[in-house]
Design an enzyme around this catalytic site. Structure first.
Site, PDB file in Angstrom:
ATOM      1  N   HIS A 121       9.212 -18.437 -14.451  1.00 33.76           N
ATOM      2  CA  HIS A 121       9.639 -18.576 -13.053  1.00 33.76           C
ATOM      3  C   HIS A 121      10.592 -17.421 -12.753  1.00 33.76           C
ATOM      4  CE1 HIS A 121      11.902 -20.457  -9.701  1.00 33.76           C
ATOM      5  NE2 HIS A 121      10.888 -21.283  -9.563  1.00 33.76           N
ATOM      6  N   ASP A 198      13.853 -22.941 -20.446  1.00 42.01           N
ATOM      7  CA  ASP A 198      13.878 -23.390 -19.051  1.00 42.01           C
ATOM      8  C   ASP A 198      13.121 -24.724 -18.987  1.00 42.01           C
ATOM      9  OD1 ASP A 198      13.101 -23.980 -16.456  1.00 42.01           O
ATOM     10  OD2 ASP A 198      12.395 -21.963 -15.979  1.00 42.01           O
ATOM     11  N   GLN A 201      10.652 -28.201 -15.510  1.00 45.00           N
ATOM     12  CA  GLN A 201       9.488 -29.086 -15.322  1.00 45.00           C
ATOM     13  C   GLN A 201       9.354 -30.098 -16.454  1.00 45.00           C
ATOM     14  OE1 GLN A 201       7.705 -29.212 -12.609  1.00 45.00           O
ATOM     15  NE2 GLN A 201       8.417 -27.326 -11.650  1.00 45.00           N
ATOM     16  N   LYS A 224      14.200 -32.433  -9.540  1.00 46.43           N
ATOM     17  CA  LYS A 224      12.800 -32.631  -9.931  1.00 46.43           C
ATOM     18  C   LYS A 224      12.623 -33.905 -10.744  1.00 46.43           C
ATOM     19  CE  LYS A 224      12.187 -27.634 -10.158  1.00 46.43           C
ATOM     20  NZ  LYS A 224      11.302 -27.200  -9.083  1.00 46.43           N
ATOM     21  N   CYS A 362       6.946 -18.878  -7.136  1.00 44.38           N
ATOM     22  CA  CYS A 362       8.018 -18.118  -7.812  1.00 44.38           C
ATOM     23  C   CYS A 362       7.570 -17.569  -9.157  1.00 44.38           C
ATOM     24  CB  CYS A 362       9.289 -18.948  -7.979  1.00 44.38           C
ATOM     25  SG  CYS A 362      10.048 -19.411  -6.439  1.00 44.38           S
TER      26      CYS A 362
HETATM   27  N1  PMP Z   1      11.978 -22.900 -13.635  1.00 44.93           N
HETATM   28  C1  PMP Z   1      10.885 -23.616 -13.349  1.00 44.93           C
HETATM   29  C2  PMP Z   1       9.792 -23.715 -14.367  1.00 44.93           C
HETATM   30  C3  PMP Z   1      10.783 -24.259 -12.117  1.00 44.93           C
HETATM   31  O1  PMP Z   1       9.678 -24.961 -11.826  1.00 44.93           O
HETATM   32  C4  PMP Z   1      11.831 -24.149 -11.188  1.00 44.93           C
HETATM   33  C5  PMP Z   1      11.741 -24.827  -9.830  1.00 44.93           C
HETATM   34  N2  PMP Z   1      10.569 -24.503  -9.125  1.00 44.93           N
HETATM   35  C6  PMP Z   1      12.959 -23.412 -11.547  1.00 44.93           C
HETATM   36  C7  PMP Z   1      12.994 -22.811 -12.781  1.00 44.93           C
HETATM   37  C8  PMP Z   1      14.127 -23.251 -10.625  1.00 44.93           C
HETATM   38  O2  PMP Z   1      14.734 -24.480 -10.386  1.00 44.93           O
HETATM   39  P1  PMP Z   1      15.825 -24.652  -9.244  1.00 44.93           P
HETATM   40  O3  PMP Z   1      15.237 -24.030  -8.015  1.00 44.93           O
HETATM   41  O4  PMP Z   1      15.979 -26.120  -9.134  1.00 44.93           O
HETATM   42  O5  PMP Z   1      17.048 -23.949  -9.701  1.00 44.93           O
END
Ligand code: PMP
Length: 404
Positions: A121, A198, A201, A224, A362
Site C-alpha cells: 500500500h 503492515d 487487512q 477496518k 493506493c
Molecule cells: N495498508 C493496507 C494494506 C491497507 O489496506 C490500508 C488501508 N487501505 C493501509 C495500509 C492504510 O490504512 P489507514 O488509511 O487506516 O492508515
C-alpha cells in the site's frame, strides 16, 4: 453461529440505496461499527469525558483507566509481550510514518537497503521513500508473480546482509494475498534486519500473534475492524522502542523540561505527545470485546467461506480477470471486467445499492505490474451473507449486459 443475526448490531446496514437494499462490500476500505462500539462512544462522552493521565479527579481517572485498559486489550489481542509495546496512532499510515520517521535517521547509513515488496500500500512505500531520501538508503522490492504471490526465489536473492529494514504487507488490500510474513521475517532477522509488518487487512480478520510472527514492528488501523476512525496502533518490540528517539515532541511524553532540553518518558508515552484520541481508543477497546465475543477464528472462517463462494461465482462472468491467488486469500476479491472501467462499474453498482470500490486502491505500482488501470473490489466482513453475494452477482451480470 447465525451470521445474519449479527446484522441487528449494525443498524446502518438496514437501509435502501437508490431503492435497493444496501449491500456493503467496501469493508477493506472501512468496516461498519456495531451498536456496542457506538454506544461506548456515547457513554464515554456523556459520563466520563476528561483528559487522561494528568488528572486526579474522578472523571480523569475513569477516562485514564478505560484508555489504559484498552492498551492491555490490544496487547493481548495481537500477542504482544507487554502493554508498553503498544503505541496508539491514528492508524496504519501514522504507525508506519512513526517508524520510518525516526528509526532510519538513527540506524541507516547511505547504501543500506530498505527491502519492501511490489504489493505494498502507498502507506508502506511513501514513508520509506522519504526515509531513503533523507538517509541515502537504497530501496529494493520483492517482485510479485503473475498469480499475485511474492516471488520467493527473488526474495532469497534480495535478502542479503545489506538489508537493514524489511517491511511487508500481511494481507494485500489489492490482491487478497496472504504473505508468508513469519518465514520472511525470520529470514530478514537472521541477517540482522529490523522488520515491520503492515497488518491493516489482518487484525480483526485473522488471528494475529506478533511474537509468533517475530516482527519488530506491526501496524494496524481500528476502523477496518469495527472500531472508530482515527485510531490504530503500532506494536514495537520494547528494546527497540527504548533505543528510538521520540517522533513528535510535546506534552505527555516528557519527564522534565527546561528551556534548553528535555528528558523523555519511557515507551509508550515517549511516542504519544499531546492529548490522545481518548474516546476512539476506548471505542477500539469495545470493538476488540465485540470481535472476541464472536471469535476471530470464526470471523476468519466466515470470511473465507464468503470469499471462496464469491470467487467461484465471479469466475463465471465473461471477460473477468480476478487478481491474486484463489486461496488462501483475505476476505476480498479484486477484479477487472474487460467491458467496463472500474469507476463506471462501481457507479453502475451504486445505482443498485451495491457498495464496491474501484480504482488503484493506493497500490499504483501493483496496477502497473498487472497492466490494469485499476480494479473493482468486493470486500467482506462478519455481517455479510451469501445472499448478498448472490445479489452482487445479479448486478454484475446486468453490468456485463449493459456495458458489452
Ligand atoms: N495498508 C493496507 C494494506 C491497507 O489496506 C490500508 C488501508 N487501505 C493501509 C495500509 C492504510 O490504512 P489507514 O488509511 O487506516 O492508515
Amino acid at each position: 453461529m447465525d451470521w445474519s443475526q449479527l446484522r441487528a448490531d449494525f443498524p446502518i446496514l438496514d437501509q435502501t440505496v437508490h431503492g435497493h437494499p444496501l449491500v456493503y462490500f467496501d469493508n477493506a476500505a472501512s468496516s461498519q461499527k456495531p451498536r456496542q462500539v457506538v454506544d461506548t462512544l456515547v457513554r464515554y462522552y456523556q459520563t466520563d469525558n476528561a483528559n487522561v493521565h494528568r488528572g486526579l479527579h474522578e472523571l480523569s481517572m475513569r477516562a485514564t483507566d478505560a484508555f489504559e485498559a484498552t492498551r492491555k486489550k490490544v496487547a493481548r489481542f495481537i500477542g504482544a509481550a507487554r502493554e508498553e509495546e503498544i503505541i496508539y496512532t491514528r492508524g496504519t499510515t501514522e504507525a508506519i510514518n512513526l517508524v520510518a520517521g525516526v528509526w532510519p535517521a538513527q540506524f541507516l547509513q547511505p547504501g543500506d537497503v530498505i527491502l519492501l515488496t511490489g504489493m505494498e500500500h502507498h502507506s508502506n512505500l511513501v514513508p520509506w521513500q522519504l526515509a531513503a531520501k533523507r538517509t541515502g538508503a537504497v530501496l529494493k522490492h520483492i517482485p510479485v508473480l503473475e498469480d499475485g504471490t511474492l516471488d520467493l526465489d527473488a526474495a532469497e536473492v534480495l535478502l542479503t546482509e545489506e538489508v537493514k529494514l524489511f517491511a511487508c504487507v500481511h494481507i494485500s488490500n489489492s490482491l487478497g494475498t496472504v504473505n508468508p510474513v513469519k518465514e520472511l521475517v525470520a529470514k530478514a532477522k537472521a541477517l540482522g534486519a529490523v522488520t515491520l509488518v503492515d497488518g491493516a487487512q489482518a487484525v480483526g480478520h485473522v488471528p494475529v500473534d506478533v511474537q509468533d510472527i517475530g516482527c519488530d514492528f506491526y501496524a494496524f488501523s481500528g476502523h477496518k475492524m469495527c472500531a472508530p476512525t482515527g485510531i490504530g496502533a503500532l506494536y514495537g518490540r520494547y528494546e527497540l522502542l527504548e533505543k528510538m528517539e521520540p517522533w513528535q515532541g510535546g506534552g505527555e511524553m516528557i519527564t522534565t523540561v527546561t528551556l534548553e532540553k528535555s528528558d523523555y518518558k519511557a515507551p509508550p508515552a515517549k511516542f504519544e505527545a499531546g492529548t490522545p484520541n481518548i474516546a476512539d481508543v476506548i471505542g477500539l477497546g469495545a470493538a476488540i470485546d465485540y470481535l472476541e465475543n464472536i471469535g476471530v477464528e470464526a470471523i476468519q472462517a466466515h470470511g473465507a467461506e464468503l470469499t471462496a463462494y464469491a470467487y467461484q461465482r465471479m469466475a463465471e462472468l465473461p471477460g473477468i480477470r480476478i487478481l491474486g491467488p484463489e486461496a488462501p486469500r483475505g476476505s476480498l476479491v479484486a477484479f477487472h471486467l474487460a467491458c467496463a472501467h472500474p469507476h463506471d462499474l462501481v457507479e453502475f453498482a451504486n445505482t443498485y445499492g451495491l457498495a464496491l470500490r474501484g480504482g488503484h486502491h493506493c497500490t499504483q505500482p501493483l496496477m502497473k505490474r498487472f497492466k490494469v488501470p485499476g480494479t473493482s473490489r468486493a470486500s467482506f466482513y462478519l455481517y455479510n451473507t451469501k445472499a448478498e453475494v448472490d445479489r452482487m452477482m445479479n448486478i454484475l451480470h446486468q453490468a456485463v449486459n449493459f456495458f458489452s
